[in-house]
Design a protein around this motif. Structure first.
Motif, PDB file in Angstrom:
ATOM      1  N   PHE A   1       0.837  -1.203   0.000  1.00 55.04           N
ATOM      2  CA  PHE A   1       0.000   0.000   0.000  1.00 55.04           C
ATOM      3  C   PHE A   1       0.868   1.248   0.000  1.00 55.04           C
ATOM      4  N   ASP A   2       2.004   1.204   0.706  1.00 60.06           N
ATOM      5  CA  ASP A   2       2.900   2.362   0.725  1.00 60.06           C
ATOM      6  C   ASP A   2       3.433   2.659  -0.664  1.00 60.06           C
ATOM      7  N   ALA A   3       3.688   1.621  -1.430  1.00 60.65           N
ATOM      8  CA  ALA A   3       4.190   1.812  -2.794  1.00 60.65           C
ATOM      9  C   ALA A   3       3.073   1.988  -3.803  1.00 60.65           C
ATOM     10  N   LEU A   4       1.819   1.725  -3.371  1.00 57.11           N
ATOM     11  CA  LEU A   4       0.664   1.812  -4.257  1.00 57.11           C
ATOM     12  C   LEU A   4       0.870   0.989  -5.521  1.00 57.11           C
ATOM     13  N   GLY A   5       1.360  -0.219  -5.322  1.00 58.87           N
ATOM     14  CA  GLY A   5       1.554  -1.120  -6.443  1.00 58.87           C
ATOM     15  C   GLY A   5       0.549  -2.246  -6.384  1.00 58.87           C
ATOM     16  N   GLY A   6       0.681  -3.196  -7.291  1.00 58.59           N
ATOM     17  CA  GLY A   6      -0.156  -4.382  -7.290  1.00 58.59           C
ATOM     18  C   GLY A   6      -1.626  -4.038  -7.397  1.00 58.59           C
ATOM     19  N   GLU A   7      -2.424  -4.536  -6.436  1.00 52.42           N
ATOM     20  CA  GLU A   7      -3.867  -4.373  -6.492  1.00 52.42           C
ATOM     21  C   GLU A   7      -4.291  -2.916  -6.343  1.00 52.42           C
ATOM     22  N   ILE A   8      -3.442  -2.114  -5.683  1.00 47.13           N
ATOM     23  CA  ILE A   8      -3.749  -0.687  -5.602  1.00 47.13           C
ATOM     24  C   ILE A   8      -2.913  -0.002  -6.678  1.00 47.13           C
ATOM     25  N   GLY A   9      -3.486   0.169  -7.840  1.00 46.87           N
ATOM     26  CA  GLY A   9      -2.765   0.716  -8.972  1.00 46.87           C
ATOM     27  C   GLY A   9      -3.031   2.194  -9.191  1.00 46.87           C
ATOM     28  N   LEU A  10      -2.728   2.653 -10.386  1.00 47.83           N
ATOM     29  CA  LEU A  10      -2.841   4.075 -10.678  1.00 47.83           C
ATOM     30  C   LEU A  10      -4.270   4.580 -10.537  1.00 47.83           C
ATOM     31  N   GLU A  11      -5.237   3.768 -10.975  1.00 46.18           N
ATOM     32  CA  GLU A  11      -6.625   4.219 -10.889  1.00 46.18           C
ATOM     33  C   GLU A  11      -7.057   4.388  -9.443  1.00 46.18           C
ATOM     34  N   ALA A  12      -6.709   3.394  -8.619  1.00 43.25           N
ATOM     35  CA  ALA A  12      -7.078   3.470  -7.208  1.00 43.25           C
ATOM     36  C   ALA A  12      -6.353   4.625  -6.529  1.00 43.25           C
ATOM     37  N   ALA A  13      -5.095   4.858  -6.929  1.00 49.61           N
ATOM     38  CA  ALA A  13      -4.341   5.955  -6.336  1.00 49.61           C
ATOM     39  C   ALA A  13      -5.008   7.291  -6.651  1.00 49.61           C
TER      40      ALA A  13
END
Length: 206
Positions: free
Chosen positions: A8-20
């Motif tokens: 989540f800190d890196a906002l990678g994987g399942e939390i991608g650009l759209e979610a960010a």
């Protein structure tokens, strides 16, 4: 309460650009900075942050690194507890065995708590970002590098009394850095530690 884990800190994987963008209204890089600022502001304002979702739904128990490394509950709890401002970590458990796995953190050795090698080379941590794992130690000058950099990031609006007290309790000041470079060679994340020590000296001692 706030979800705290490397993914989540890196906002990678399942939390991608759209979610960010949905969460922060900005791009992922800026969102990552906002998460770090949240931690730092909690430290600066002496506000306790309760970290939840340290396992990110269990995704860390799958392959984490280029060689298939995984992260243990102990390492993930250690990571969450090491974030600035975090005063408690609340892991989710589905049964007695998972509860016992989490409680093992209380008696774990520093080696078992070490999360740096598991994160090194993964997509969760951007190059040059300090995660306060202290794999750069020992410092010949006795500087606690991880703790020093964590405190240095907090005084965005000036040093509070609490931050001054924390800085005064450091075993050595950032200005004690001799620029030997030992820490830079050991850091698995490519942090420019010498430059960060100069910034820390300005923030905490200037």
């Amino acid at each position: 309460m706030f979800p705290v884990n490397p993914a989540f800190d890196a906002l990678g994987g399942e939390i991608g650009l759209e979610a960010a963008s949905a969460l922060f209204g900005e791009d992922a890089g800026q969102a990552r900075g906002d998460r770090r600022r949240l931690y730092e502001q909690c430290t600066a304002k002496n506000t306790g942050l309760i970290a939840m979702k340290p396992y990110a739904g269990g995704r860390f128990f799958r392959a984490a690194g280029p060689n298939g490394e995984t992260m243990s509950p102990i390492q993930l709890l250690s990571y969450a507890a090491s974030r600035p401002g975090v005063s408690a970590v609340v892991p989710g458990v589905k049964g007695v065995q998972e509860l016992h796995s989490a409680l093992e953190y209380l008696t774990a050795s520093e080696e078992e708590k070490g999360f740096g090698p598991a994160l090194a080379g993964s997509s969760w941590v951007p190059e040059g970002s300090c995660v306060y794992c202290n794999h750069c130690l020992p410092c010949p000058s006795g500087i606690d590098i991880g703790r020093t950099l964590r405190l240095a990031g907090a005084p965005e609006h000036g040093l509070t009394q609490e931050l001054r007290a924390d800085a005064a309790s450091l075993p050595a000041s950032p200005s004690d850095c001799t620029e030997c470079g030992d820490c830079v060679e050991r850091c698995p994340f490519g942090v420019a530690v010498i430059e960060e020590m100069k910034k820390a000296s300005e923030a905490l001692e200037g």
